[in-house]
Motif scaffolding. Structure first.
Motif, PDB file in Angstrom:
ATOM      1  N   HIS A 261       3.971  35.807   7.205  1.00  0.00           N
ATOM      2  CA  HIS A 261       5.309  35.707   6.603  1.00  0.00           C
ATOM      3  C   HIS A 261       6.367  36.246   7.566  1.00  0.00           C
ATOM      4  O   HIS A 261       7.432  35.633   7.747  1.00  0.00           O
ATOM      5  N   ALA A 264       6.701  33.731  10.410  1.00  0.00           N
ATOM      6  CA  ALA A 264       7.384  32.509   9.991  1.00  0.00           C
ATOM      7  C   ALA A 264       8.872  32.744   9.786  1.00  0.00           C
ATOM      8  O   ALA A 264       9.672  31.816   9.867  1.00  0.00           O
ATOM      9  N   SER A 265       9.253  33.998   9.517  1.00  0.00           N
ATOM     10  CA  SER A 265      10.657  34.326   9.276  1.00  0.00           C
ATOM     11  C   SER A 265      11.409  34.680  10.553  1.00  0.00           C
ATOM     12  O   SER A 265      12.618  34.905  10.516  1.00  0.00           O
ATOM     13  N   GLN A 297       7.410  29.234   4.091  1.00  0.00           N
ATOM     14  CA  GLN A 297       7.697  30.611   3.718  1.00  0.00           C
ATOM     15  C   GLN A 297       7.493  30.847   2.221  1.00  0.00           C
ATOM     16  O   GLN A 297       6.968  31.883   1.815  1.00  0.00           O
ATOM     17  N   ARG A 298       7.869  29.862   1.413  1.00  0.00           N
ATOM     18  CA  ARG A 298       7.721  30.015  -0.045  1.00  0.00           C
ATOM     19  C   ARG A 298       6.248  30.140  -0.432  1.00  0.00           C
ATOM     20  O   ARG A 298       5.880  30.951  -1.286  1.00  0.00           O
ATOM     21  N   GLU A 301       4.895  33.548   0.399  1.00  0.00           N
ATOM     22  CA  GLU A 301       5.302  34.522  -0.625  1.00  0.00           C
ATOM     23  C   GLU A 301       4.428  34.403  -1.862  1.00  0.00           C
ATOM     24  O   GLU A 301       4.048  35.409  -2.473  1.00  0.00           O
TER      25      GLU A 301
END
Length: 338
Positions: A261, A264-265, A297-298, A301
């Motif tokens: 995460h 990816a951010s 990203q979703r 999460e």
């Protein structure tokens, strides 16, 4: 006198024969033993022990007969050359004996090498060497090896042609293995590359690095993140047979997906983000860069939220079989679609 850091690392390979004594201490016996071997070999050479220029004195024997050290320091053998009197596993109880030996030491006598376990700041033995005007004291702690130490180990193993990425992978490997295993791995790699002039590559390191339970956990989590559903069951059964606990697997999976995460951010890209993370397992780094590009990203999460829920279940009073709960969670993650 105390030596630290790069100065201490250099001394192990290039000791001063004019110094009367060296104390090496630390909590890790393997780390102490390897450095002791290095400094003794540097003092008396590869033939020194065979030429009887090394005298080993266990601490227990020296406590019974203090004259053993005095005799070893002054004795002249049949073969010429520098000599070493090695006192193994010393404690504070030998402080008086070593104090007397240092007082009697003269140029041309055998160098005294003393090893000890973890010593406190108030240790009488440690204080003796720290405050002595010419004897040396080096403490070894559980810190990752420095770049200079790694390069010295590579040189000793005969590895000279190494590309930049391979060097980064070796640095990561040195933090994952204990010193003895790391040295054996370098020797194994050097044997493999003998006669091969091409630079060492990350792929070769991955093939030759020792397999561990941690590596097997990495294989499982990588299979989950790569959505290789069919590989999860066999890998999980193997880890279960090795005694790996479901909570430990959940923590490893959560760490992996949180790292994904974060990567990816990263505005600069996943490769830049993962490259800055210290202690990254080099075997999974490329896989994580690939995974960061395939997991939105979703969805990452969602995966983290599901792992948090699984962790709470595993730590609760639930009667559900823990490994079955963990397996179901991993399968659910692998079946997620972007």
């Amino acid at each position: 006198m105390i030596l630290k850091g790069a100065e201490a690392a250099r001394y192990f390979t290039r000791p001063d024969p004019g110094r009367p004594a060296l104390l090496i201490f630390g909590a890790d016996p393997m780390r102490v033993a390897l450095k002791r071997q290095d400094v003794i070999a540097a003092l008396i050479g590869p033939e020194g022990e065979g030429e009887m220029r090394l005298t080993r004195i266990p601490a227990a024997d020296l406590r019974k007969d203090a004259a053993l050290l005095a005799d070893a320091i002054k004795a002249q053998g049949f073969f010429p050359g520098p000599r070493v009197a090695f006192v193994e596993d010393a404690t504070d109880s030998l402080t008086a004996t070593l104090t007397a030996a240092l007082s009697d030491w003269r140029m041309g006598d055998a160098t005294i090498i003393v090893t000890a376990g973890a010593l406190t700041g108030k240790s009488a033995l440690k204080t003796l060497f720290e405050k002595h005007p010419s004897a040396l004291c080096i403490g070894l702690y559980d810190d990752p090896p420095t770049r200079e130490e790694i390069e010295e180990a590579l040189k000793k193993a005969g590895l000279t042609a190494i590309d930049r990425e391979a060097m980064a992978d070796l640095t990561s490997l040195s933090r994952m293995l204990d010193p003895g295993d790391f040295r054996q791995t370098l020797e194994k790699i050097a044997l493999y590359k003998h006669g091969d002039p091409t630079p060492l590559t990350p792929a070769e390191i991955a093939d030759l690095a020792p397999a561990t339970v941690e590596a097997a956990v990495d294989d499982l989590i990588t299979a989950v993140a790569d959505r290789k559903v069919e590989a999860i069951g066999p890998l999980l059964r193997r880890l279960e047979a090795q005694g790996t606990q479901p909570v430990g697997l959940c923590i490893a999976a959560m760490r992996h997906f949180r790292t994904l995460h974060a990567a990816a951010s990263e505005p600069g890209g996943a490769a830049a983000a993962l490259g800055r993370m210290r202690g990254m397992n080099f075997k999974v780094r490329d896989a994580m860069i690939r995974q960061a590009g395939t997991w939105p990203q979703r969805k990452l999460e969602d995966a983290i939220a599901h792992l948090v829920e699984t962790d709470l279940t595993l730590r609760s009073a639930s009667r559900a079989p823990a490994m079955a709960v963990m397996e179901r969670a991993l399968l659910k993650l692998a079946l997620m679609r972007g």
